[in-house]
Design a protein around this motif. Structure first.
Motif, PDB file in Angstrom:
ATOM      1  N   PHE A   1       0.974  -1.202  -0.171  1.00  7.65           N
ATOM      2  CA  PHE A   1      -0.181   0.220  -0.331  1.00  7.65           C
ATOM      3  C   PHE A   1       0.664   1.482   0.186  1.00  7.65           C
ATOM      4  CE2 PHE A   1      -1.859   3.460   3.370  1.00  7.65           C
ATOM      5  CZ  PHE A   1      -3.348   3.454   1.980  1.00  7.65           C
ATOM      6  N   MET A   2       1.526   1.314   0.975  1.00 10.72           N
ATOM      7  CA  MET A   2       2.731   2.745   1.054  1.00 10.72           C
ATOM      8  C   MET A   2       3.422   2.495  -0.166  1.00 10.72           C
ATOM      9  SD  MET A   2       2.528   3.758   3.929  1.00 10.72           S
ATOM     10  CE  MET A   2       3.685   5.417   3.752  1.00 10.72           C
ATOM     11  N   ARG A   3       3.791   1.561  -0.316  1.00  7.26           N
ATOM     12  CA  ARG A   3       5.091   1.828  -2.361  1.00  7.26           C
ATOM     13  C   ARG A   3       4.007   1.986  -2.655  1.00  7.26           C
ATOM     14  NH1 ARG A   3       6.399  -2.821  -1.939  1.00  7.26           N
ATOM     15  NH2 ARG A   3       5.453  -3.975  -3.359  1.00  7.26           N
ATOM     16  N   HIS A   4       2.615   1.863  -3.546  1.00  8.68           N
ATOM     17  CA  HIS A   4       1.772   2.424  -4.254  1.00  8.68           C
ATOM     18  C   HIS A   4       0.808   4.060  -4.151  1.00  8.68           C
ATOM     19  CE1 HIS A   4       0.664  -2.509  -5.615  1.00  8.68           C
ATOM     20  NE2 HIS A   4       1.399  -1.555  -5.868  1.00  8.68           N
ATOM     21  N   MET A   5       1.202   4.189  -2.256  1.00  4.53           N
ATOM     22  CA  MET A   5       0.604   5.667  -1.961  1.00  4.53           C
ATOM     23  C   MET A   5       1.868   5.752  -2.793  1.00  4.53           C
ATOM     24  SD  MET A   5      -2.249   5.742  -1.057  1.00  4.53           S
ATOM     25  CE  MET A   5      -2.106   7.189  -0.303  1.00  4.53           C
ATOM     26  N   LYS A   6       2.676   6.170  -2.483  1.00  7.20           N
ATOM     27  CA  LYS A   6       4.551   7.191  -2.766  1.00  7.20           C
ATOM     28  C   LYS A   6       4.096   6.834  -4.524  1.00  7.20           C
ATOM     29  CE  LYS A   6       7.217   6.240   1.646  1.00  7.20           C
ATOM     30  NZ  LYS A   6       8.217   5.547   2.149  1.00  7.20           N
ATOM     31  N   GLU A   7       3.842   5.862  -5.115  1.00  6.34           N
ATOM     32  CA  GLU A   7       4.268   6.195  -6.359  1.00  6.34           C
ATOM     33  C   GLU A   7       3.045   7.420  -6.616  1.00  6.34           C
ATOM     34  OE1 GLU A   7       2.843   2.208  -8.395  1.00  6.34           O
ATOM     35  OE2 GLU A   7       5.299   1.654  -7.554  1.00  6.34           O
ATOM     36  N   CYS A   8       2.009   7.163  -5.999  1.00  4.72           N
ATOM     37  CA  CYS A   8       0.935   8.874  -6.226  1.00  4.72           C
ATOM     38  C   CYS A   8       1.309   9.697  -5.717  1.00  4.72           C
ATOM     39  CB  CYS A   8      -0.500   7.771  -6.052  1.00  4.72           C
ATOM     40  SG  CYS A   8      -1.317   6.142  -6.837  1.00  4.72           S
TER      41      CYS A   8
END
Length: 157
Positions: free
Chosen positions: A144-151
């Motif tokens: 989740f954090m990895r995808h949030m940081k991508e966004c």
């Protein structure tokens, strides 16, 4: 998860390619493309894509997509709301808790919902300063954090 992304891409392509006047017509096009979806799912997809209807200049209305500039501006607004409101993010298994400043839980939850991350099943905004995020089975808080940081590249650890 991947089917949803493929379906959303197909919906965009169909709306750009054809003169589509109704959900029934769009469902028919999607079926020809190999997507079997319900009307309720299609309604959610159209809402997520912010599809609107505009006059065709004659007797009816057709579906249209928001412009890229408008979509990017809307996304930036949600990102700004998230960054302005969140305090911390923690998780256990497929459950994430986002602490917010007092009164910001609704806007942070709405921002997460509108980022349309495939990992997220849904959010629940607490009364004041907490957002609960339920992730899909097998998705971790690290994912989740990895995808949030991508966004949201500005998101701090």
């Amino acid at each position: 998860m991947k089917e949803r992304l493929a379906r959303l891409k197909a919906v965009r392509k169909l709306i750009k390619t054809y003169r589509i006047e109704s959900q029934e017509a769009l469902l028919g096009h999607l079926q020809k493309e190999g997507f079997m979806v319900t009307q309720a799912t299609l309604s959610r997809d159209l809402k997520l894509l912010k599809v609107g209807k505009v006059s065709d200049g004659h007797n009816g209305y057709v579906y249209t997509l928001p412009g890229d500039d408008e979509r990017q501006e809307t996304e930036r607004t949600y990102i700004h709301d998230f960054l302005r409101g969140y305090v911390s993010i923690d998780w256990a298994g497929n459950m994430v808790v986002i602490r917010t400043y007092s009164g910001h839980s609704d806007s942070v939850a709405l921002a997460v919902d509108n980022l349309a991350l495939e990992d997220v099943l849904g959010t629940i905004s607490g009364r004041d300063n907490t957002v609960f995020v339920c992730l899909r089975e097998g998705v971790t808080g690290d994912d989740f954090m990895r995808h949030m940081k991508e966004c949201i590249p500005e998101l701090e650890d």
